[in-house]
Scaffold this motif. Structure first.
Motif, PDB file in Angstrom:
ATOM      1  N   GLN A 276       0.817  -1.210   0.000  1.00  0.00           N
ATOM      2  CA  GLN A 276       0.000   0.000   0.000  1.00  0.00           C
ATOM      3  C   GLN A 276       0.855   1.267   0.000  1.00  0.00           C
ATOM      4  O   GLN A 276       0.640   2.178  -0.808  1.00  0.00           O
ATOM      5  CB  GLN A 276      -0.922  -0.009   1.224  1.00  0.00           C
ATOM      6  N   GLU A 277       1.844   1.320   0.872  1.00  0.00           N
ATOM      7  CA  GLU A 277       2.647   2.539   0.991  1.00  0.00           C
ATOM      8  C   GLU A 277       3.634   2.720  -0.164  1.00  0.00           C
ATOM      9  O   GLU A 277       4.258   3.792  -0.286  1.00  0.00           O
ATOM     10  CB  GLU A 277       3.395   2.566   2.328  1.00  0.00           C
ATOM     11  N   SER A 278       3.785   1.697  -1.009  1.00  0.00           N
ATOM     12  CA  SER A 278       4.714   1.802  -2.139  1.00  0.00           C
ATOM     13  C   SER A 278       4.007   2.043  -3.469  1.00  0.00           C
ATOM     14  O   SER A 278       4.663   2.242  -4.494  1.00  0.00           O
ATOM     15  CB  SER A 278       5.566   0.527  -2.234  1.00  0.00           C
ATOM     16  N   GLN A 279       2.682   2.032  -3.467  1.00  0.00           N
ATOM     17  CA  GLN A 279       1.927   2.211  -4.710  1.00  0.00           C
ATOM     18  C   GLN A 279       2.120   3.598  -5.309  1.00  0.00           C
ATOM     19  O   GLN A 279       1.954   3.793  -6.514  1.00  0.00           O
ATOM     20  CB  GLN A 279       0.449   1.932  -4.473  1.00  0.00           C
ATOM     21  N   LYS A 280       2.484   4.566  -4.500  1.00  0.00           N
ATOM     22  CA  LYS A 280       2.664   5.943  -4.975  1.00  0.00           C
ATOM     23  C   LYS A 280       3.757   6.058  -6.028  1.00  0.00           C
ATOM     24  O   LYS A 280       3.775   7.017  -6.817  1.00  0.00           O
ATOM     25  CB  LYS A 280       2.980   6.860  -3.805  1.00  0.00           C
ATOM     26  N   TYR A 281       4.674   5.093  -6.082  1.00  0.00           N
ATOM     27  CA  TYR A 281       5.772   5.153  -7.037  1.00  0.00           C
ATOM     28  C   TYR A 281       5.364   4.673  -8.434  1.00  0.00           C
ATOM     29  O   TYR A 281       6.089   4.917  -9.401  1.00  0.00           O
ATOM     30  CB  TYR A 281       6.937   4.277  -6.564  1.00  0.00           C
ATOM     31  N   LEU A 282       4.234   3.989  -8.540  1.00  0.00           N
ATOM     32  CA  LEU A 282       3.900   3.275  -9.773  1.00  0.00           C
ATOM     33  C   LEU A 282       3.058   4.104 -10.741  1.00  0.00           C
ATOM     34  O   LEU A 282       2.130   4.805 -10.337  1.00  0.00           O
ATOM     35  CB  LEU A 282       3.165   1.981  -9.430  1.00  0.00           C
ATOM     36  N   LYS A 283       3.395   3.960 -12.015  1.00  0.00           N
ATOM     37  CA  LYS A 283       2.635   4.593 -13.086  1.00  0.00           C
ATOM     38  C   LYS A 283       2.145   3.498 -14.034  1.00  0.00           C
ATOM     39  O   LYS A 283       2.903   2.591 -14.372  1.00  0.00           O
ATOM     40  CB  LYS A 283       3.528   5.577 -13.848  1.00  0.00           C
ATOM     41  N   PRO A 284       0.901   3.560 -14.477  1.00  0.00           N
ATOM     42  CA  PRO A 284       0.389   2.516 -15.364  1.00  0.00           C
ATOM     43  C   PRO A 284       1.119   2.495 -16.700  1.00  0.00           C
ATOM     44  O   PRO A 284       1.541   3.540 -17.214  1.00  0.00           O
ATOM     45  CB  PRO A 284      -1.085   2.877 -15.537  1.00  0.00           C
ATOM     46  N   LEU A 285       1.255   1.303 -17.254  1.00  0.00           N
ATOM     47  CA  LEU A 285       1.859   1.167 -18.583  1.00  0.00           C
ATOM     48  C   LEU A 285       0.914   1.673 -19.661  1.00  0.00           C
ATOM     49  O   LEU A 285       1.336   2.158 -20.704  1.00  0.00           O
ATOM     50  CB  LEU A 285       2.202  -0.298 -18.863  1.00  0.00           C
ATOM     51  N   MET A 286      -0.392   1.514 -19.429  1.00  0.00           N
ATOM     52  CA  MET A 286      -1.408   1.952 -20.386  1.00  0.00           C
ATOM     53  C   MET A 286      -2.387   2.878 -19.677  1.00  0.00           C
ATOM     54  O   MET A 286      -2.699   2.678 -18.506  1.00  0.00           O
ATOM     55  CB  MET A 286      -2.170   0.748 -20.962  1.00  0.00           C
TER      56      MET A 286
END
Length: 424
Positions: A276-286
């Motif tokens: 949960q606390e690491s989701q902020k780093y992710l960007k969708p591929l599409m």
């Protein structure tokens, strides 16, 4: 359409298609079916039981399939359940592609989360491990000079995304060498500890390497990394479904797996976990409509996709749970031990997977001494109908055998006898 004709149409339609569309997609029907077959009530300590499990798979006649680490097989009932979803979709395409299966998709997400002992809001349903590794590698706004640790036994799909999305920007990839036959977890942990510098931003590692089935110390490395503010991404392609996994306990930030290997799901379905606390780093591929969704679902926003396969993953987890995660875990290590006992004292063979259960499981590699691995692999197929994977990298020259739950001790006896005949 006139009201009278419309009522007639709906009546006729409701007697068939609509009736089938409202049937439960998961639950008693599937569980009861497996119960009838004896899968949920047998003695898992008996080889007869595992023969019964094997009968749930329709492996081609004459084929002895020891290549699950490349691609798994779906059991017959997983195939049947997936086909039901396909039929429903083709019966009313727009209904089921866009919204008709929302609850069912969430049910699958929950099943995956329960399997991995995490929250459903930490699970995305993607296509495969390769997509997951690309998603991670492309997300970060790293700067030249930053370092990513990727050991030398990583799968190509775990290294190429970092090379393309980050190394090309000047980020440095650190490639420490892992021992092929470590004697302890600490020996492996030390490799990662030594590779860390003040510039390390992320460690990307396999849970189980595909080269020789070695289990890497995700929990230990995650602890060390987090103490230094470093993130940990895990390629779980070879572990999800093979043995019990508690991602909360392992402590990694990201974990991605192809469920079509050890979970036997339909092909082209994958699992993505982000703490949960690491989701902020992710960007969708599409990106598509709904891209502003802040939940983990933004990572699986494909607009149109093969939903029957996604729902088939739910059926595969039902199958897994019917047998029992604990029972599958124990069987994986039992098959490993049985195979090793048949060849470890034979000087014609050299085992090249670590021996301890903390270091390897149901993937084992063995060298036929004095023989070229590709030649032996070809003869196993031509003369015995045995499919396996030759491993030539890292000086292995060894055959990789996968002992999935449809492999019995009788199958292993046949394999070992074939190997011995080839070296006479």
């Amino acid at each position: 359409m006139e009201p009278k004709n419309r009522r007639a149409f709906l009546k006729r339609f409701g007697q068939g298609a609509l009736a089938s569309m409202s049937m439960p997609l998961f639950g008693n029907t599937l569980a009861d079916s497996w119960k009838v077959d004896g899968i949920s009530s047998g003695d898992t300590n008996s080889e007869v039981y595992w023969e019964l499990v094997k009968s749930q798979f329709n492996i081609a006649e004459g084929l002895s399939y020891f290549n699950n680490a490349s691609l798994g097989a779906s059991s017959i009932k997983i195939q049947q359940e997936t086909q039901k979803f396909r039929n429903l979709l083709d019966g009313f395409p727009s209904k089921y592609m866009w919204g008709g299966w929302s609850d069912e998709k969430e049910a699958v997400r929950k099943k995956v989360a329960n399997l991995l002992a995490v929250n459903r809001e930490e699970i995305a349903l993607i296509h495969n491990t390769t997509e997951g590794m690309n998603l991670i590698a492309r997300s970060f706004d790293l700067q030249p000079g930053d370092e990513i640790i990727i050991a030398n036994h990583e799968h190509a799909s775990g290294t190429i995304p970092w090379e393309v999305w980050q190394e090309s920007k000047g980020i440095k990839l650190i490639r420490p060498e892992l021992p092929v036959l470590p004697k302890s977890v600490e020996e492996l942990t030390a490799v990662y500890r030594k590779a860390i510098t003040p510039k390390t931003k992320l460690i990307s590692m396999c849970h189980i390497v595909n080269t020789n089935g070695m289990i890497l110390p995700v929990k230990e490395v995650s602890k060390i990394a987090h103490e230094k503010g470093i993130l940990v991404a895990v390629d779980g392609a070879q572990s999800a479904g093979m043995f019990t996994i508690d991602l909360s306990d392992l402590g990694c930030d990201f974990y991605t797996a192809s469920s079509h290997k050890w979970l036997f799901s339909p092909k082209g379905v994958g699992i993505f976990y982000a703490r949960q606390e690491s989701q902020k780093y992710l960007k969708p591929l599409m990106v598509a409509r709904g891209h502003q969704d802040q939940s983990i679902r933004r990572l699986e926003n494909y607009n149109t996709r093969n939903l029957p396969e996604v729902l088939g993953l739910g059926a595969s987890i039902d199958f897994h749970n019917t047998i029992g995660a604990k029972e599958i875990h124990e069987r994986s290590f039992e098959l490993k031990s049985y195979f090793r006992s048949k060849v470890e004292n034979d000087n014609r063979f050299t085992l090249k997977s670590p021996i301890a259960d903390t270091l390897s499981s149901a993937i084992q590699v063995v060298e036929v001494n004095g023989k070229n691995v590709k030649d032996v692999k070809q003869k196993l197929w031509e003369y015995y109908g045995i499919d396996c994977r030759p491993m030539s990298s890292h000086s292995l020259n060894a055959l990789r055998f996968s002992f999935a739950i449809y492999i019995t001790k009788k199958d292993i006896d046949y394999l070992v006898e074939a190997l011995k005949e080839l070296v006479l």
